[in-house]
Motif scaffolding. Structure first.
Motif, PDB file in Angstrom:
ATOM      1  N   LYS A 212      62.312  69.497  21.987  1.00  0.00           N
ATOM      2  CA  LYS A 212      63.347  69.676  22.956  1.00  0.00           C
ATOM      3  C   LYS A 212      63.537  68.651  23.999  1.00  0.00           C
ATOM      4  O   LYS A 212      62.506  68.336  24.545  1.00  0.00           O
ATOM      5  CB  LYS A 212      63.518  70.982  23.377  1.00  0.00           C
ATOM      6  N   CYS A 213      64.702  67.961  24.052  1.00  0.00           N
ATOM      7  CA  CYS A 213      64.821  67.000  25.259  1.00  0.00           C
ATOM      8  C   CYS A 213      64.831  67.739  26.499  1.00  0.00           C
ATOM      9  O   CYS A 213      65.778  68.605  26.629  1.00  0.00           O
ATOM     10  CB  CYS A 213      65.898  65.915  24.937  1.00  0.00           C
ATOM     11  N   GLY A 216      69.461  67.089  29.808  1.00  0.00           N
ATOM     12  CA  GLY A 216      70.995  67.379  29.457  1.00  0.00           C
ATOM     13  C   GLY A 216      71.801  66.038  29.093  1.00  0.00           C
ATOM     14  O   GLY A 216      72.082  65.476  30.193  1.00  0.00           O
ATOM     15  N   SER A 219      78.476  64.472  25.829  1.00  0.00           N
ATOM     16  CA  SER A 219      78.773  64.052  24.578  1.00  0.00           C
ATOM     17  C   SER A 219      79.404  62.720  24.389  1.00  0.00           C
ATOM     18  O   SER A 219      79.690  62.396  23.399  1.00  0.00           O
ATOM     19  CB  SER A 219      79.999  65.076  24.338  1.00  0.00           C
ATOM     20  N   SER A 294      67.110  61.129  22.010  1.00  0.00           N
ATOM     21  CA  SER A 294      68.350  61.795  22.324  1.00  0.00           C
ATOM     22  C   SER A 294      69.509  60.770  22.722  1.00  0.00           C
ATOM     23  O   SER A 294      70.485  61.285  22.835  1.00  0.00           O
ATOM     24  CB  SER A 294      68.010  62.775  23.140  1.00  0.00           C
TER      25      SER A 294
END
Length: 405
Positions: A212-213, A216, A219, A294
């Motif tokens: 998990k990155c 955050g 989009s 990511s």
């Protein structure tokens, strides 16, 4: 094969040589390290160490011999000079004593600046009748003048003579950049010179792509710069490009890391009202693979400088390993590697408009083009910078090296 690594810096300091030693250990070499007391980067000895002590310790299957080392302190010129000179003297005197009765097959110098740290290795190689290999990370005396440390032409000539003597006392010289080959050969006499690049970190070779990155991402098109935020990273170019991209609401520049210009960055972002730039701070190395993988694209930038142009920034290997398109705002060898890999696009160093155009171009590229760049990046990393692959090459080079004496 018993290999003695001579390096002023080693674990628990964070330098690439630690993983290189571990990789050679995994290839079946018996590894020993002659180093100083850890104090980088803060300039004070790490907890559990004192600058005047001499000792032997074991870490991760490696025998480490530590000699006294005057701490670098605040990094001012006099303290740095004492720091460097103390390693040369103590590694020669105390190193000879610590290594008494221990046979050595090869000596390997991790040649960060100053290259003068190879001097004790020259003595130890003769004393142990072992072949000597130095892995050159910086060009001397060029780096002295480029960094502004020395301007006196006569002193630079004297340094050049000393560097020539060091090079010619080696049995093999390795260089971390292809651009180093010719200038080193010009000073090396009959000592052979080979290209051996810096490897990527284990964290990127062994990373869990599903991790998990910790950041955050929105989009839109997220461009990540990761690493030191200092003077040579040409942060003015990044901030200037961000200002040109303010109307592109889907583009965000995320600068991960810290450095001497962190406060300047914060003030400039506020002054220019750059809502498209984020400064999330530093993260542990273990988190970087997930952050990079990511991102939409990865950014590397450097100032325009003749000597810097000849080096490959260490983040290039990490970016290639992440398997993402790369935007290179730099000249020289670093840009050449990225273009040769087919892993991204490049604009000239310090070209604000060119960087903004490059970011727009990648943002507007079809998905399959971006995916192909990412695949090319990872494939190039595996074939050129993967640490275990390079450790095998290094072991073969060491085995093949014979002393000239």
């Amino acid at each position: 094969m018993r290999v003695l690594v001579v390096s002023q810096y080693y674990w628990p300091e964070t330098f690439r040589i630690t993983e290189v030693v571990q990789a050679l250990r995994d290839e079946g070499c018996e590894m020993l390290v002659l180093t100083g007391q850890p104090n980088y980067p803060d300039g004070v000895p790490f907890k559990g160490y004192s600058w005047w002590s001499v000792g032997v310790e074991q870490h991760d299957g490696v025998t480490i011999f530590r000699v006294p080392l005057f701490p670098r302190g605040n990094g001012r010129a006099l303290r740095l000079l004492l720091n460097y000179l103390s390693f040369i003297l103590c590694a020669t005197v105390f190193g000879s004593w610590l290594l008494r009765g221990r046979p050595i097959d090869k000596l390997f110098v991790f040649g960060l600046s100053p290259i003068l740290q190879a001097i004790p290795a020259i003595w130890l190689a003769r004393f142990k009748k072992a072949s000597l290999v130095t892995w050159i990370q910086d060009l001397w005396p060029e780096s002295l003048s480029a960094a502004g440390f020395v301007h006196n032409p006569k002193l630079l000539v004297a340094v050049s003579w000393l560097v020539e003597w060091i090079y010619r006392k080696n049995d093999l010289l390795l260089v971390q950049s292809r651009a180093f080959i010719e200038p080193v050969r010009a000073m090396a006499g009959n000592t052979p010179v080979l290209y051996h690049p810096n490897p990527g970190d284990f964290a990127f070779s062994d990373s869990d792509v599903g991790a998990k990155c910790p950041l955050g991402f929105g989009s839109g098109f997220n461009v990540v710069f990761a690493g030191n935020l200092g003077t040579v990273q040409s942060l003015e170019t990044i901030i200037g490009a961000a200002e040109l991209l303010l109307d592109e609401k889907d583009i965000t520049l995320i600068l991960v890391g810290s450095g001497s210009r962190s406060e300047w960055l914060k003030s400039e972002i506020a002054r220019r009202n750059l809502s498209n730039v984020r400064l999330p701070g530093r993260f542990p190395l273990s988190a970087m693979p997930s952050i990079m993988s990511s991102a939409s694209a990865l950014l590397v930038s450097l100032v325009r400088n003749k000597i810097i142009n000849q080096t490959v920034p260490s983040k290039v290997q990490a970016y290639l390993a992440a398997g993402k398109p790369i935007i290179a705002s730099l000249d020289g060898e670093g840009a050449s590697v990225i273009l040769e890999a087919g892993a991204g696009i490049a604009s000239a160093a310090e070209d604000v408009f060119g960087l903004a155009c490059a970011i727009r171009k990648l943002r507007d590229s079809p998905t399959h083009v971006l995916e192909e760049m990412g695949e090319n990046a990872r494939a190039y990393y595996e074939n050129h910078f993967e640490p275990r692959f390079l450790a095998r090459n290094l072991k073969e080079a060491l085995l093949a090296t014979r002393t000239k004496r």
